[in-house]
Design a protein around this motif. Structure first.
Motif, short mmCIF file in Angstrom:
data_model
loop_
_atom_site.label_atom_id
_atom_site.label_comp_id
_atom_site.label_asym_id
_atom_site.label_seq_id
_atom_site.Cartn_x
_atom_site.Cartn_y
_atom_site.Cartn_z
N VAL A 211 0.87 -1.17 0.00
CA VAL A 211 0.00 0.00 0.00
C VAL A 211 0.91 1.23 0.00
N ALA A 212 0.88 1.97 -1.10
CA ALA A 212 1.72 3.16 -1.26
C ALA A 212 0.93 4.40 -0.89
N GLU A 213 1.58 5.31 -0.18
CA GLU A 213 0.91 6.53 0.29
C GLU A 213 1.75 7.75 -0.04
N ASN A 221 -3.55 7.07 -1.30
CA ASN A 221 -3.02 5.73 -1.05
C ASN A 221 -3.68 4.72 -1.98
N ILE A 222 -2.92 3.70 -2.37
CA ILE A 222 -3.40 2.73 -3.34
C ILE A 222 -2.58 1.46 -3.24
N SER A 223 -3.16 0.34 -3.67
CA SER A 223 -2.52 -0.97 -3.53
C SER A 223 -1.81 -1.38 -4.80
N LEU A 224 -0.65 -2.01 -4.62
CA LEU A 224 0.18 -2.50 -5.72
C LEU A 224 0.59 -3.93 -5.42
N PRO A 225 0.40 -4.86 -6.37
CA PRO A 225 0.85 -6.24 -6.13
C PRO A 225 2.36 -6.31 -5.88
N LEU A 226 2.74 -7.09 -4.90
CA LEU A 226 4.15 -7.20 -4.52
C LEU A 226 5.01 -7.72 -5.68
N ASP A 227 4.47 -8.64 -6.46
CA ASP A 227 5.25 -9.19 -7.58
C ASP A 227 5.70 -8.08 -8.53
N LYS A 228 4.81 -7.13 -8.82
CA LYS A 228 5.18 -6.01 -9.69
C LYS A 228 6.23 -5.13 -9.03
N ALA A 229 6.07 -4.88 -7.74
CA ALA A 229 7.03 -4.03 -7.01
C ALA A 229 8.44 -4.61 -7.08
N LEU A 230 8.53 -5.94 -7.01
CA LEU A 230 9.84 -6.59 -7.04
C LEU A 230 10.39 -6.74 -8.45
N ASP A 231 9.55 -6.52 -9.44
CA ASP A 231 9.96 -6.74 -10.83
C ASP A 231 10.71 -5.55 -11.41
N ASP A 232 10.03 -4.41 -11.56
CA ASP A 232 10.66 -3.32 -12.31
C ASP A 232 10.34 -1.92 -11.79
N CYS A 233 9.81 -1.82 -10.57
CA CYS A 233 9.45 -0.50 -10.05
C CYS A 233 10.68 0.25 -9.54
N VAL A 278 -5.69 -2.60 0.17
CA VAL A 278 -6.31 -1.74 1.18
C VAL A 278 -7.75 -1.40 0.82
N MET A 279 -8.12 -1.59 -0.46
CA MET A 279 -9.47 -1.26 -0.96
C MET A 279 -9.78 0.22 -0.73
N ALA A 280 -8.84 1.05 -1.15
CA ALA A 280 -8.99 2.50 -1.03
C ALA A 280 -9.97 3.02 -2.07
N ARG A 281 -10.28 4.30 -1.96
CA ARG A 281 -11.25 4.93 -2.87
C ARG A 281 -10.86 4.73 -4.33
N ASN A 282 -9.57 4.83 -4.64
CA ASN A 282 -9.13 4.75 -6.03
C ASN A 282 -8.97 3.32 -6.53
#
Length: 429
Positions: A211-213, A221-233, A278-282
């Motif tokens: 969850v990035a803020e 704030n918004i949710s990002l799959p961990l696999d993507k974060a570890l790949d190329d972010c 997190v199921m945030a608004r966005n």
């Protein structure tokens, strides 16, 4: 261009590649020097004397040095067009003027903006990034800490998920390309691979999401799959060689290559590793859309293949018959653009365009193709193919698949109708 000049530069190798006057994409590569020499020969023979008269700026010293370069005063019209909320001026968007630019890199000062509560004035000395949640040890980084890490650079586009959403309307919008499709920009981003700091924190086995803020007043704030974060972010600190601009996330932003812009959180302050989103608004009230089946489309992260002809397009006018270069941009969040095809007869026939090198994954790709217009009514359109085999759809295909409740991820083929008078409009076919 005079008729005799057109004849002079129409070589035997000028092969029609598709209907409507589209020519072989290699024409300018093979014969560009001939075309240029013939053109200048015609101009010089008519304007030699006038062209070499001394102008006023050659008769006096120019301006002194400046501490930071600015565009020419003659280019003041090349700006971001802003649409803000009158009741909340810090909430709104600004568009990149794609119709005024060339190449693939967007100047930092023209990169599109999407703000929810204005641009914060962050002191980089006081700013911190916290990594916590399902980690073995929580870590806090200052900006100066991150600047000590080995960095990577990559050219990459960022596109708002709501870019081009006017295409869902029942009537085609009549506006310039950048003010329809310009919530997409492409820069060189430099920063620390996100995987490096996550591995330092130590990831617990239950962690599947981050969850990035952000540190703006809206606390995005918004949710990002961990696999993507570890790949190329990337934890981006630089844009186009200089420190991030405030409106682009200074002093630190998250870069999520190829995925919708809302995930590229600006003014990044916190990364919370979690087992669930997190199921945030966005990711609930927004970015979730009802499909014709009655099911909702959620977490539609990847930006699908897309292209648009920028020249000629709405706002331009063809003032002569003869040879033109059709030019545009293509991109895909799935990887590299494999090819772009262009049609000058409304999609009855297609010709492959030339792709400008380098062709990079999750990056703008400039395409070009020669075209001879003889003054007839035509419809120009382009379609992008990416390296995964995905193809940019016709508008009718997209609506059949997604229904009429869409707002995000519009990537349908764009059609420009040109009349005999050279006037250009946006049309649906």
């Amino acid at each position: 261009m005079p008729k005799q000049l057109l004849n002079a530069v129409q070589p035997s190798a000028e092969i029609e590649a598709a209907g409507g006057g589209l020519l072989d994409r290699r024409l300018f590569l093979k014969q560009g020097l001939i075309f240029t020499a013939a053109t200048w020969g015609a101009i010089n023979s008519q304007t030699a004397k006038a062209g070499f008269e001394r102008e006023s700026w050659t008769k006096q010293p120019g301006k002194p040095f400046s501490n930071y370069g600015l565009p020419s005063d003659y280019e003041k019209k090349v700006i971001r067009w802003i649409m803000a909320n009158d009741d909340a001026p810090g909430n709104g968007v600004s568009w990149t003027p794609l119709h005024e630019l060339e190449g693939i890199v967007t100047p930092s000062g023209l990169h599109f903006e999407r703000h929810h509560n204005g641009v914060p004035a962050i002191d980089p000395v006081r700013h911190r990034l916290l990594i916590h949640g399902l980690v073995k040890r929580s870590l806090t980084f200052s900006v100066s800490d991150l600047l000590q890490y080995p960095m990577q650079s990559r050219l990459c586009f960022i596109e708002c998920g709501g870019n081009s959403n006017a295409g869902w309307r029942s009537e085609p919008i009549q506006t310039q390309v950048g003010y329809f499709h310009g919530m997409a920009s492409c820069s060189e981003w430099t920063g620390v691979p996100l995987s490096v700091v996550l591995q330092e924190a130590g990831i617990k086995g239950r962690a599947k999401w981050i969850v990035a803020e952000g540190s703006d007043a809206s606390m995005m704030n918004i949710s990002l799959p961990l696999d993507k974060a570890l790949d190329d972010c990337l934890l981006a600190l630089y844009q186009n060689g200089e420190r991030l601009r405030p409106e682009n996330g200074y002093p630190l932003r998250l870069l999520v290559p190829g995925w919708e812009g809302v995930l590229n959180v600006k003014w990044l302050r916190r990364l919370n590793l979690a087992a669930k989103p997190v199921m945030a608004r966005n990711e609930t009230a927004k970015y979730t859309e009802l499909l014709p089946s009655g099911k909702a489309r959620q977490f539609s992260f990847v930006m699908e293949p897309k292209s648009v002809i920028t020249h000629p397009s709405f706002g331009h006018r063809l003032d002569r018959h003869g040879l033109y270069q059709i030019s545009g941009l293509a991109w895909s969040g799935r990887g590299k653009i494999a090819k772009v095809e262009v049609s000058a007869d409304g999609g009855k026939s297609w010709a492959e365009a030339e792709l400008q090198e380098p062709v990079l994954p999750q990056c703008f790709t400039r395409f070009r193709i020669p075209w001879r217009w003889q003054g007839q009514d035509v419809v120009l359109k382009s379609r992008a193919f990416d390296e995964t085999g995905e193809v940019q759809p016709e508008r009718s295909e997209l609506i059949a698949k997604r229904g009429r409740h869409g707002y995000f991820h519009y990537n349908a083929i764009v059609s420009w109708a040109i009349t005999e008078a050279g006037e250009i409009s946006h049309v649906y076919l």
